[in-house]
Design an enzyme around this catalytic site. Structure first.
Site, PDB file in Angstrom:
ATOM      1  N   SER A  34      -3.359 -14.468  24.239  1.00  0.00           N
ATOM      2  CA  SER A  34      -3.381 -13.174  23.548  1.00  0.00           C
ATOM      3  C   SER A  34      -2.534 -12.108  24.229  1.00  0.00           C
ATOM      4  CB  SER A  34      -4.820 -12.662  23.422  1.00  0.00           C
ATOM      5  OG  SER A  34      -5.418 -12.503  24.691  1.00  0.00           O
ATOM      6  N   ASP A 324      -8.854  -2.691  24.221  1.00  0.00           N
ATOM      7  CA  ASP A 324     -10.198  -3.168  23.912  1.00  0.00           C
ATOM      8  C   ASP A 324     -10.825  -3.661  25.215  1.00  0.00           C
ATOM      9  OD1 ASP A 324      -9.139  -5.714  24.372  1.00  0.00           O
ATOM     10  OD2 ASP A 324      -9.070  -6.284  22.258  1.00  0.00           O
ATOM     11  N   HIS A 327      -7.978  -6.356  26.663  1.00  0.00           N
ATOM     12  CA  HIS A 327      -6.521  -6.255  26.592  1.00  0.00           C
ATOM     13  C   HIS A 327      -6.016  -4.851  26.916  1.00  0.00           C
ATOM     14  CE1 HIS A 327      -7.753  -9.536  23.811  1.00  0.00           C
ATOM     15  NE2 HIS A 327      -6.776 -10.162  24.451  1.00  0.00           N
TER      16      HIS A 327
END
Length: 349
Positions: A34, A324, A327
């Site tokens: 990610s 978040d 991240h």
């Protein structure tokens, strides 16, 4: 109409070749999780997605692309710094084709790891499948530009590889199977072995310039701090120690691979220390908050838990080190990228 289309396609192809020949690095090719996924998970059945608000609220056009960020991610910024496009498109996104991918393509999948069992946790693309997509891409590129020009791009491209965090946080420390098989030091060595196999695999397919990114200070991610109740939500130092140990082994692997594989130029990209500085002393870098993320309460929210209607989501993500609970924000990504461009990637500019 067909007579007009043929010269137009030839012109587009020629412009791509000209752009490639004028750049020191002709393309950016991305593998990972990610930290670099620009939207591949949008097109597979998984809960590990971010193609909805408030993700992407600061991306050009305010579009949620599937990047786990409020804006752009490091691969986008590195591509732009190399004189290529300002974003690197996801390979599975049907909006793009081989003319777009000729100068940059992303195979990364949020939630994946070097360990195949890591990708099974949330049903995402395993690393071996990312390699299969890369092989498919090679065939398309050769059909588009011809073997000689395609081979030049594949040899001279910069391969960005950022993966490993999920192997520890999503797999080893969360599920019992790997912990029953390995001590944490043994698991580090297991992952390093898989990283070596991966580099040798894409090297055999023509990759020569690579960067291997280490894992971040995992114990300081908001999600990990949230669960550290006994220490009043401080960073989980055990996880940070493991991250440092693993990064040291990865750095050793980089040196070993450079010695053993002729023509290989692989660098170790250390994002650990620069991110830790932002976390420990946020006000020195223009941040107001580093313990929680911007999205929701910032303590545990990511992916679908980042509710666009949450009254807690911050208005200005630039004030937050994290977007978040897992991240970094776009501003943090920019600071990390700028650091890497001056250090690990300087030779490629």
């Amino acid at each position: 109409m067909r007579n007009l289309l043929v010269p137009w396609l030839f012109l587009v192809q020629t412009l791509v070749v000209v752009a490639i020949s004028g750049a020191k690095v002709p393309a950016v090719i991305v593998f990972g999780d990610s930290s670099l996924d620009s939207g591949n998970n949008n097109f597979i059945p998984t809960i590990a997605r971010s193609n909805f608000a408030p993700y992407g609220k600061d991306f050009p056009g305010g579009q949620a692309t599937g990047r786990f960020c409020n804006g752009r991610i490091p691969s986008d910024m590195i591509s732009e710094a190399l004189g290529l496009k300002p974003t690197v498109p996801a390979y599975l996104d049907p909006m793009y084709n081989i003319s777009d991918f000729a100068v940059g393509v992303c195979f990364a999948s949020a939630g994946t790891g070097y360990d195949n069992t890591t990708s099974d946790v949330v049903d995402v693309i395993p690393l071996w499948k990312e390699v299969e997509y890369y092989k498919e891409y090679q065939k398309k590129l050769k059909a588009y530009l011809g073997d000689r020009k395609a081979k030049k791009i594949l040899n001279e491209a910069l391969y960005l590889i950022s993966i490993g965090t999920n192997d520890f946080l999503e797999n080893y420390y969360t599920l019992p199977n790997r912990r029953s098989q390995f001590t944490v030091n043994q698991y580090q060595d297991f992952i390093i072995g898989l990283a070596e196999d991966f580099v040798k695999t894409i090297y055999a397919l023509g990759a020569r310039r690579m960067s291997l990114t280490g894992v971040p200070p995992m114990g300081c991610l908001p999600l990990e701090r949230t669960t550290n109740i006994m220490e009043d939500h401080a960073c989980m130092e055990e996880y940070n120690i493991v991250a440092l140990e693993y990064n040291g082994k990865l750095k050793g692997l980089v040196a070993k691979l450079n010695r053993e594989l002729p023509g290989l130029d692989v660098v170790f990209a250390d994002a650990y220390h620069v991110l830790l500085r932002l976390i420990k002393k946020p006000s020195l870098y223009g941040f107001e908050e580093s313990k929680t993320g911007c999205c929701g309460t910032g303590r545990f929210e990511m992916s679908f838990l980042c509710d666009p209607y949450s009254p807690f989501t911050c208005q200005d993500a630039d004030k937050y080190v994290f977007w978040d609970a897992f991240h970094p924000s776009e501003k943090t990504n920019r600071m990390i990228t700028d650091h890497l461009l001056k250090t690990s990637f300087a030779k490629f500019l």
